[in-house]
Design a protein around this motif. Structure first.
Motif, PDB file in Angstrom:
ATOM      1  N   PHE A 150      -9.287   6.307  -6.766  1.00 16.78           N
ATOM      2  CA  PHE A 150     -10.368   5.957  -7.932  1.00 16.78           C
ATOM      3  C   PHE A 150     -11.380   5.177  -6.572  1.00 16.78           C
ATOM      4  CE2 PHE A 150      -7.034   4.437 -10.396  1.00 16.78           C
ATOM      5  CZ  PHE A 150      -7.620   4.640 -12.482  1.00 16.78           C
ATOM      6  N   ASP A 172      -7.309   2.664 -14.204  1.00 15.82           N
ATOM      7  CA  ASP A 172      -7.888   3.601 -15.157  1.00 15.82           C
ATOM      8  C   ASP A 172      -8.635   3.279 -16.443  1.00 15.82           C
ATOM      9  OD1 ASP A 172      -8.819   6.254 -15.369  1.00 15.82           O
ATOM     10  OD2 ASP A 172      -6.460   6.822 -16.702  1.00 15.82           O
ATOM     11  N   GLY A 209     -15.857   8.034  -6.000  1.00 17.42           N
ATOM     12  CA  GLY A 209     -14.545   8.876  -5.597  1.00 17.42           C
ATOM     13  C   GLY A 209     -14.442   9.685  -4.234  1.00 17.42           C
TER      14      GLY A 209
END
Lengths: 251, 212
Positions: free
Chosen positions: A120, A90, B67
């Motif tokens: 992600f 992250d 994403g």
């Protein structure tokens, strides 16, 4: 047409490049940011930063480096080395890394691949696999090749694809450092078995080796370190050579 | 000698009010840092925001996205920005998933998009490696967004889903088939590639957007 990628790899320790990098034009050859910018200017398609620090502060140092690289360079880059959790990833992605590469942590905890892909997206999850042949079987190794596992390269590669990896960085330990060419046979088999891009690593010595790995090894990208760092091969020259061999490259 | 371009950029980077400001929509699904840095390299300080009023008041808006489509759309809805974006009047640039969410629909997570571009996003088949990762060419360039960009320039792309050829297409890329790698409808622009990661050509596209 999608082009084949040339990827210099920079080994990083405590925020500095490790191997004596021989770039005359650089003020500070140990500065990964300056080196990265130089590679970006000279036609590298992508960069990989592999962190080999072992200090307590390594996470923060790496996150800071990623931020500095993202600020400076205008091509994509991947960060690997010691990444073992969603939180690790992250911060690196937030700081501007395009992809992360996981290796030992994926073997120890394969579910991590699923978690990263779900949170992600597969496009930023590279699984690095180090392997060498033992009695004719390609066996996955960990910790920079020091620890052998029971895993078969091809079975493991298929598993990581199913779990959501977006790309595989395959290093042949039998070829790494030899400068005798990439593991093209194993690479071609990976490309046939899998439907995600494969990055060839280990064994680059000449420009012909790159041609071979793109044609015979069916690789989507080729990674190398010392041949670029020590100017044994310069990227603009390499790309012209590949173009002359009718391999699609970005010039 | 005084470099006027630089002075203009610096002036633009610290505007007195919201007018002329570049806002990057921050809804938790983007490669925001990279985009912010890319503009910083051009001398522009972009503002990150999820505030509807700030976005509406912006001079230009970037709509990023990385994403999975349905979860990104859910985040957008949670902020109420799904209602705001289609009403914007200033130039808006969707990047990657941002562009895909500006379309009618995506088969990724069966996601209803913002309906700005009249096209449905679908997935590449297993005939090719998915995701497409790397540098591919853009051709048939048609918009002021792509002014002075040479045909067949290479741009960096990372994606598994794509917008098929359509009326609003302003650039074409070939991977498995010819698809729309950039779209435009009035003040709305979308690019499948990452200009912020596509070297000097990508920087030129960002500059073009700034001068729209």
């Amino acid at each position: 047409m999608l082009t084949k990628r040339i990827i210099p790899c920079l080994d990083i320790k405590n925020g500095r490049t490790v191997k004596g990098v021989n770039f005359v034009a650089l003020r500070d050859a140990g500065d990964p940011v300056e080196l990265a910018a130089k590679y970006a200017e000279t036609g590298a398609d992508e960069l990989v930063f592999l962190d080999i620090s072992a200090t307590e502060e390594r996470r923060k140092t790496l996150a800071d480096l990623v931020l500095r690289v993202a600020e400076k360079i205008n091509i994509p880059f991947t960060v690997g080395g010691g990444i073992s959790s969603v939180e690790d990833v992250d911060i690196l992605l937030q700081n501007g890394a395009d992809k992360v590469s996981i290796n030992s942590s994926a073997v120890k905890n394969p579910q991590l691949i699923n978690e990263l892909a779900a949170k992600f997206g597969s496009q930023c999850v590279v699984v690095a696999i180090d392997a060498k042949q033992i009695n004719g079987k390609w066996t996955v190794h960990l910790v920079g090749g020091k620890v052998s596992t029971e895993l078969d390269l091809f079975e493991w590669a298929q598993e990581v694809e199913q779990r959501g990896a977006g790309e595989i960085l395959f290093t042949s330990m039998d070829h790494d450092g030899t400068k005798n060419g990439f593991a093209d046979e194993a690479l071609a088999k990976l490309s046939e078995l899998l439907n995600i891009p494969i990055i060839a690593s280990g064994g680059a010595g000449t420009m012909q080796h790159f041609t071979d790995t793109f044609i015979n090894g069916k690789a989507d990208a080729a990674l190398a370190a010392s041949v670029f760092h020590f100017h044994e091969i310069d990227i603009p020259e390499l790309k012209l050579e590949l173009k002359n061999k009718n391999i699609p490259v970005r010039i | 000698m005084i470099d006027n371009t630089k002075i203009d950029k610096e002036a633009e980077s610290t505007p007195p009010s919201g007018a002329g400001r570049l806002v990057i929509i921050n809804y938790g699904a983007g490669n925001i840092q990279s985009i912010k840095f890319a503009f910083k390299r051009l001398g522009i300080d972009a503002v990150l925001s999820d505030d509807a009023e700030e976005i509406k008041a912006a001079g230009k808006v970037i709509f990023p996205g990385v994403g999975e489509a349905s979860s990104a759309m859910a985040k957008l809805k949670a902020t109420g920005l799904d209602k705001i974006i289609p009403t914007l009047k200033q130039p808006v640039l969707g990047i990657c998933l941002g562009m895909q969410l500006m379309c009618n629909h995506s088969t990724e997570g069966d996601t209803t998009g913002l309906g700005i571009f009249n096209v449905d996003v679908v997935k590449f088949s297993k005939e090719v490696k998915v995701p497409q990762i790397g540098w591919n060419e853009i051709t048939d360039l048609q918009s002021e967004l792509l002014t002075s960009i040479p045909e067949n320039s290479h741009m960096y792309l990372v994606h598994s889903f794509y917008a098929p050829k359509c009326a609003e297409m302003i650039a074409t890329t070939h991977y498995e088939l010819d698809y729309a790698s950039a779209l435009q409808k009035k003040n709305f622009y979308g690019v499948q590639f990452h200009p912020e990661k596509s070297g000097v050509v990508g920087e030129q596209i960002l500059k073009n957007f700034l001068s729209l």
